[in-house]
Write a protein that holds these residues in place. Sequence first.
Motif, mmCIF file in Angstrom:
data_model
loop_
_atom_site.group_PDB
_atom_site.id
_atom_site.type_symbol
_atom_site.label_atom_id
_atom_site.label_comp_id
_atom_site.label_asym_id
_atom_site.label_seq_id
_atom_site.Cartn_x
_atom_site.Cartn_y
_atom_site.Cartn_z
ATOM 1 N N UNK A 73 51.725 33.817 44.846
ATOM 2 C CA UNK A 73 52.066 34.765 43.793
ATOM 3 C C UNK A 73 50.992 35.840 43.789
ATOM 4 N N UNK A 74 51.411 37.093 43.736
ATOM 5 C CA UNK A 74 50.458 38.198 43.735
ATOM 6 C C UNK A 74 50.524 38.929 42.405
ATOM 7 N N UNK A 98 49.396 48.455 43.900
ATOM 8 C CA UNK A 98 48.420 47.789 44.771
ATOM 9 C C UNK A 98 48.173 46.371 44.276
ATOM 10 N N UNK A 99 47.696 45.531 45.166
ATOM 11 C CA UNK A 99 47.457 44.132 44.836
ATOM 12 C C UNK A 99 46.090 43.978 44.181
ATOM 13 N N UNK A 100 46.069 43.186 43.097
ATOM 14 C CA UNK A 100 44.835 42.977 42.339
ATOM 15 C C UNK A 100 44.288 41.567 42.529
ATOM 16 N N UNK A 101 45.140 40.650 42.973
ATOM 17 C CA UNK A 101 44.727 39.266 43.153
ATOM 18 C C UNK A 101 45.916 38.413 43.527
ATOM 19 N N UNK A 102 45.650 37.119 43.710
ATOM 20 C CA UNK A 102 46.721 36.202 44.088
ATOM 21 C C UNK A 102 46.359 34.778 43.697
ATOM 22 N N UNK A 103 47.388 33.948 43.664
ATOM 23 C CA UNK A 103 47.209 32.509 43.571
ATOM 24 C C UNK A 103 48.175 31.904 44.582
ATOM 25 N N UNK A 104 47.659 31.049 45.437
ATOM 26 C CA UNK A 104 48.478 30.412 46.474
ATOM 27 C C UNK A 104 48.537 28.921 46.194
ATOM 28 N N UNK A 163 53.225 13.061 49.779
ATOM 29 C CA UNK A 163 52.398 14.013 49.041
ATOM 30 C C UNK A 163 53.101 15.349 48.760
ATOM 31 N N UNK A 164 54.406 15.368 48.846
ATOM 32 C CA UNK A 164 55.155 16.598 48.569
ATOM 33 C C UNK A 164 55.055 17.030 47.110
ATOM 34 N N UNK A 165 54.694 16.123 46.245
ATOM 35 C CA UNK A 165 54.588 16.411 44.805
ATOM 36 C C UNK A 165 53.256 17.091 44.452
ATOM 37 N N UNK A 166 52.407 17.282 45.428
ATOM 38 C CA UNK A 166 51.057 17.800 45.231
ATOM 39 C C UNK A 166 50.930 19.201 45.832
ATOM 40 N N UNK A 167 50.220 20.079 45.114
ATOM 41 C CA UNK A 167 49.982 21.436 45.602
ATOM 42 C C UNK A 167 48.495 21.740 45.497
ATOM 43 N N UNK A 168 47.915 22.231 46.596
ATOM 44 C CA UNK A 168 46.519 22.676 46.604
ATOM 45 C C UNK A 168 46.502 24.177 46.312
ATOM 46 N N UNK A 169 45.631 24.591 45.412
ATOM 47 C CA UNK A 169 45.595 25.971 44.921
ATOM 48 C C UNK A 169 44.368 26.716 45.437
ATOM 49 N N UNK A 170 44.587 27.991 45.776
ATOM 50 C CA UNK A 170 43.509 28.939 46.026
ATOM 51 C C UNK A 170 43.828 30.169 45.182
ATOM 52 N N UNK A 171 42.834 30.663 44.463
ATOM 53 C CA UNK A 171 43.025 31.851 43.633
ATOM 54 C C UNK A 171 41.885 32.822 43.896
ATOM 55 N N UNK A 172 42.198 34.113 43.895
ATOM 56 C CA UNK A 172 41.170 35.140 44.068
ATOM 57 C C UNK A 172 41.652 36.421 43.402
ATOM 58 N N UNK A 173 40.715 37.105 42.765
ATOM 59 C CA UNK A 173 41.019 38.340 42.048
ATOM 60 C C UNK A 173 39.965 39.377 42.428
ATOM 61 N N UNK A 223 43.649 37.930 33.896
ATOM 62 C CA UNK A 223 44.562 37.859 35.041
ATOM 63 C C UNK A 223 44.599 36.452 35.646
ATOM 64 N N UNK A 224 43.450 35.792 35.721
ATOM 65 C CA UNK A 224 43.416 34.432 36.251
ATOM 66 C C UNK A 224 44.307 33.504 35.441
ATOM 67 N N UNK A 225 44.226 33.600 34.136
ATOM 68 C CA UNK A 225 45.074 32.789 33.243
ATOM 69 C C UNK A 225 46.550 33.062 33.507
#
Length: 166
Positions: A58-59, A65-71, A80-90, A99-101
Amino acid sequence: MIIRTIREEDAQNFLEMSKILDSETQFLLFEPGERETTLKDQRESIKKTLEQENSTILVAETKGSLAGYIAGRGGNARRNRHMVHIVIAILQKHTGKGLGKKLFEALEEWAQEKGIHRLELTLMATNTNAFRLYEKMGFSVEGKKSHVYMIEGEYVDEYMMSKLIK
């Protein structure tokens, strides 16, 4: 500010934003100039992510222009399909404005729609602003790994955090 799912045509802007992030913060993996991702690689990565039912990027977009994302990258086995690993950067100029919230709320909404049960992430123990945000969003520390990163000649520990949803 619009939060939306990334599109393949965002590849150039996403790659440029990632390179700026590499130079703005020490809290991401790559140092400035270390990222070797090509535009073709980035486009393929986005395409592959969007093809997976339990993964997304999600951007946050402002004024075109792009300000940040969460993947969120989901597990690829049945167990382990029920699990998601997150990376976020702004981008630095957009931090401290909620924005992080908003990105976390959007990702959690997506996760609930997809039947995801576990969200997890890691962070450098020295990243106190991120730690406070993650706690505010309901994440708790599950553990600490020692000397995971080397930043300016100093070892930095890593926290593992998670949140169960649904």
